[in-house]
Design a protein around this motif. Structure first.
Motif, short mmCIF file in Angstrom:
data_model
loop_
_atom_site.label_atom_id
_atom_site.label_comp_id
_atom_site.label_asym_id
_atom_site.label_seq_id
_atom_site.Cartn_x
_atom_site.Cartn_y
_atom_site.Cartn_z
N LEU A 20 4.25 -6.77 0.52
CA LEU A 20 3.72 -5.86 1.53
C LEU A 20 3.30 -4.57 0.82
N LEU A 21 2.00 -4.23 0.92
CA LEU A 21 1.44 -3.05 0.28
C LEU A 21 1.23 -1.99 1.36
N VAL A 22 1.87 -0.80 1.20
CA VAL A 22 1.86 0.22 2.25
C VAL A 22 1.30 1.54 1.70
N ASP A 23 0.25 2.08 2.39
CA ASP A 23 -0.33 3.39 2.04
C ASP A 23 -1.20 3.81 3.21
N ASP A 24 -1.21 5.12 3.51
CA ASP A 24 -2.03 5.57 4.63
C ASP A 24 -3.50 5.70 4.25
N GLU A 25 -3.87 5.55 2.98
CA GLU A 25 -5.26 5.55 2.55
C GLU A 25 -5.78 4.11 2.54
N GLU A 26 -6.60 3.77 3.53
CA GLU A 26 -7.08 2.40 3.66
C GLU A 26 -7.90 1.97 2.45
N THR A 27 -8.69 2.90 1.88
CA THR A 27 -9.50 2.56 0.72
C THR A 27 -8.62 2.15 -0.45
N TRP A 28 -7.54 2.92 -0.69
CA TRP A 28 -6.65 2.61 -1.81
C TRP A 28 -5.96 1.27 -1.58
N VAL A 29 -5.57 1.01 -0.33
CA VAL A 29 -4.90 -0.25 -0.02
C VAL A 29 -5.81 -1.44 -0.32
N ARG A 30 -7.08 -1.36 0.15
CA ARG A 30 -8.01 -2.47 -0.08
C ARG A 30 -8.27 -2.67 -1.56
N THR A 31 -8.47 -1.56 -2.28
CA THR A 31 -8.76 -1.65 -3.72
C THR A 31 -7.57 -2.24 -4.48
N GLN A 32 -6.38 -1.72 -4.17
CA GLN A 32 -5.21 -2.19 -4.89
C GLN A 32 -4.89 -3.64 -4.57
N ARG A 33 -5.18 -4.05 -3.36
CA ARG A 33 -4.97 -5.46 -3.00
C ARG A 33 -5.83 -6.37 -3.85
N ARG A 34 -7.12 -6.02 -4.00
CA ARG A 34 -8.02 -6.84 -4.81
C ARG A 34 -7.54 -6.87 -6.27
N LEU A 35 -7.10 -5.72 -6.78
CA LEU A 35 -6.64 -5.67 -8.17
C LEU A 35 -5.40 -6.54 -8.39
N LEU A 36 -4.48 -6.50 -7.44
CA LEU A 36 -3.27 -7.29 -7.58
C LEU A 36 -3.58 -8.78 -7.51
N GLU A 37 -4.40 -9.19 -6.57
CA GLU A 37 -4.74 -10.60 -6.44
C GLU A 37 -5.52 -11.10 -7.65
N ARG A 38 -6.32 -10.20 -8.25
CA ARG A 38 -7.06 -10.57 -9.45
C ARG A 38 -6.12 -10.66 -10.65
N ALA A 39 -5.08 -9.81 -10.68
CA ALA A 39 -4.14 -9.81 -11.81
C ALA A 39 -3.25 -11.05 -11.81
N SER A 40 -2.92 -11.59 -10.63
CA SER A 40 -2.07 -12.79 -10.56
C SER A 40 -2.36 -13.56 -9.29
N ASP A 41 -2.64 -14.86 -9.44
CA ASP A 41 -2.90 -15.66 -8.25
C ASP A 41 -1.62 -16.05 -7.53
N ARG A 42 -0.47 -15.62 -8.05
CA ARG A 42 0.81 -15.89 -7.38
C ARG A 42 1.06 -14.90 -6.24
N LEU A 43 0.41 -13.75 -6.27
CA LEU A 43 0.70 -12.69 -5.30
C LEU A 43 -0.05 -12.92 -4.00
N ARG A 44 0.69 -12.90 -2.90
CA ARG A 44 0.11 -13.02 -1.56
C ARG A 44 0.32 -11.68 -0.87
N ILE A 45 -0.76 -10.91 -0.73
CA ILE A 45 -0.65 -9.51 -0.32
C ILE A 45 -0.96 -9.35 1.17
N SER A 46 -0.06 -8.65 1.88
CA SER A 46 -0.34 -8.16 3.23
C SER A 46 -0.27 -6.64 3.16
N THR A 47 -0.90 -5.95 4.12
CA THR A 47 -1.00 -4.49 4.04
C THR A 47 -0.55 -3.82 5.33
#
Length: 536
Positions: A20-47
């Motif tokens: 679970l990725l939590v931040d009040d900046e929606e842009t940062w959340v979306r960007t960080q989600r893409r980076l995490l999923e790109r870094a490892s296909d094991r990570l299943r991200i919700s925000t």
């Protein structure tokens, strides 16, 4: 639908991780989600973009890891951390802070944060957060697996202590494994003709009834249980979803019952084989940690079977017993007790002739120290030596006291009685015996009076009292030396876990070689185990 298995499993490298990725900046959340999923296909991200939405997400689907920025608009990351820790003190929680937030980081550590990382570092090293998430979750999964394993072993020990017979223990163990999620569990043993006998079966037993008939020999099939029985080695098999034309009959039947994997683990101790513990699972694999736990089950079952068998064979049914009280110093342990601290009581559970000149008393003593015993032994002329076997948590000492022969107990045995126990203090020795054959109370009194004096002997007759016999019906086929070796091994804790004494120490107590002691013990084990199998 099968129940989830409670037995632990090693976190596999391909298993996904919910974050679970939590931040009040929606842009940062979306960007960080893409980076995490790109870094490892094991990570299943919700925000989540607020404190409230994060709490709702955690309530609906608890994640395996939370990554949270400090500023949340309607709260802070520390507020969320405190709320999470009220319910789960171990859930991986990574706090993301800004530059110069050392105070926040310090507070977070006080609230048991798993890790913290600055946003600046994330932009410079995009894969850093993914690595920390994977590491934190792997550690948490291992911790939880070990906790489940410990709890499982605790349940196992409770099962062992609450089971009175081998069949009951086997049934309880198999039921525990099926409750944990296995589709079927059973314990197989061999009869005197090396035919397979189901001791206990729980779960989908239709497969067993169709595949393994009583009397089947281990070499008759490649079924894992039979292979493990024949080779005395663990066997683990993974089954496909569908059978093939050239598959063995057992494998086709197992697949038709929905089994996907099988593990068969021998139940054995040293050279003594008791059988095999086998489980069938609808999971695709029985992994190494599960196999280790099943092996621990099998080892514990083996110890329990062994200890239960030896102790059961030393018990006999109710019979007439007589109690003789001897005063004065005719009993060597009375003199010994007089040199121990006041109020000390000795309880003798076995009296074993060591040779023609000496006798071994296996004795439990409350209170005195090792030094007290050594000093008392030195002060008692009739005591040859004393061997300390163990001390339990209540400071009871189990020891072997070797005295000069003859002693009152051996004289009574010559009349044909069976000894139950001797209780000794500084004033008297109380001998409990069981009459057998043509032996009379008067004959016993005459023998004791000869060595102690008539005035020193008091008799109490008790009818129909359960007693401990050194020659029960099951042990009549043992030789005297096999009986002595077996009884000393039981009393001295040789079959307990962890083992209290080795064969060398016990052989010395009987004045025989280690090889001779081991030979007699193994012979007694084989005889008793065969006898026990025939009674099932």
């Amino acid at each position: 639908m099968s129940k989830p298995r409670e037995l632990p499993s090693i976190p596999a490298s391909h298993r996904s991780i919910s974050v679970l990725l939590v931040d009040d900046e929606e842009t940062w959340v979306r960007t960080q989600r893409r980076l995490l999923e790109r870094a490892s296909d094991r990570l299943r991200i919700s925000t989540a973009t607020s404190f409230e939405s994060a709490m709702n997400a955690i309530s609906e689907t608890p994640p395996e890891c939370i990554v949270c920025d400090y500023q949340l608009g309607d709260g802070t990351g520390l507020d969320l951390l405190r709320r999470v820790r009220t319910d789960n003190v171990e859930l991986p929680f990574i706090l993301v802070t800004g530059e110069g937030d050392e105070t926040v980081a310090s507070e977070a550590i006080g609230e048991q944060v798993t890790d913290y990382i600055r946003k600046l570092h994330l932009s410079q090293q995009p894969s850093k957060l993914a690595e920390r998430i994977i590491s934190a979750v792997a550690a948490d999964r291992t911790r939880r697996a070990l906790t489940r394993e410990r709890q499982s072993k605790e349940r196992l020990l409770e099962t062992v202590t609450s089971s009175a017979t081998r069949s009951e223990l086997g049934e309880n163990i198999c039921e525990q494994l099926v409750t944990a999620g296995y589709a079927c569990a059973w314990i197989a043993t061999l009869d005197a003709d090396r035919g397979v006998i189901p001791l206990s079966t729980i779960g989908d037993t239709d497969y067993l009834e169709a595949t393994i008939t009583p009397g089947t020999r281990p070499t008759d099939s490649t079924e894992p249980t039979l292979v493990a029985l024949a080779d005395t080695k663990s066997v683990v098999k993974t089954l496909p979803d569908t059978d093939k034309p050239d598959d063995d009959a057992w494998k086709k039947r197992a697949i038709s019952h929905g089994f996907r994997s099988v593990a068969a683990v021998p139940i054995s101790h040293e050279t003594l084989q008791f059988g095999v513990l086998t489980v069938y699972s609808d999971a695709a694999q029985i992994n190494d940690r599960e196999l280790q736990l099943l092996s621990a089950y099998a080892d514990t079952i083996a110890y329990a079977f062994q200890t239960n068998t030896w102790k059961q064979t030393l018990l006999s049914s109710a019979s007439t017993s007589v109690e003789f009280t001897l005063t004065g110093d005719c009993h060597p342990l009375v003199t010994f007790a007089s040199h121990l601290p006041a109020g000390t009581t000795l309880r003798v559970t076995s009296v074993i002739p060591r040779n023609d000149r000496e006798v071994l008393y296996v004795t439990t003593i409350d209170g005195p120290t090792d030094d007290d015993l050594s000093e008392a032994a030195d002060a008692t002329d009739s005591i040859v030596s004393i061997d300390l076997y163990r001390t339990d948590e209540d400071n009871r000492i189990l020891c072997g006291v070797i005295t000069e022969s003859p002693v009152p107990e051996t004289r009574l045995v010559d009349t044909g009685v069976s000894l139950s126990q001797t209780v000794v203090n500084s004033e008297y020795a109380r001998l409990s015996v069981v009459l057998s054959g043509e032996t009379t109370v008067n004959a016993c009194v005459d023998v004791l009076s000869e060595c102690c004096g008539k005035d020193a002997v008091t008799t109490l007759w008790t009818a129909s009292k359960t007693h401990r016999s050194t020659k029960s019906n099951t042990t009549t086929e043992l030789t005297d030396r096999q009986q002595q070796v077996l009884e000393l091994a039981v009393e001295a804790g040789y079959f307990e876990r962890p083992r209290q004494n080795n064969t060398g120490e016990l052989a010395d107590a009987l004045d025989i070689s280690r090889a001779t002691f081991t030979q007699h013990l193994r012979a007694a084990q084989r005889k008793l185990f065969r006898s026990n199998i025939h009674k099932q």
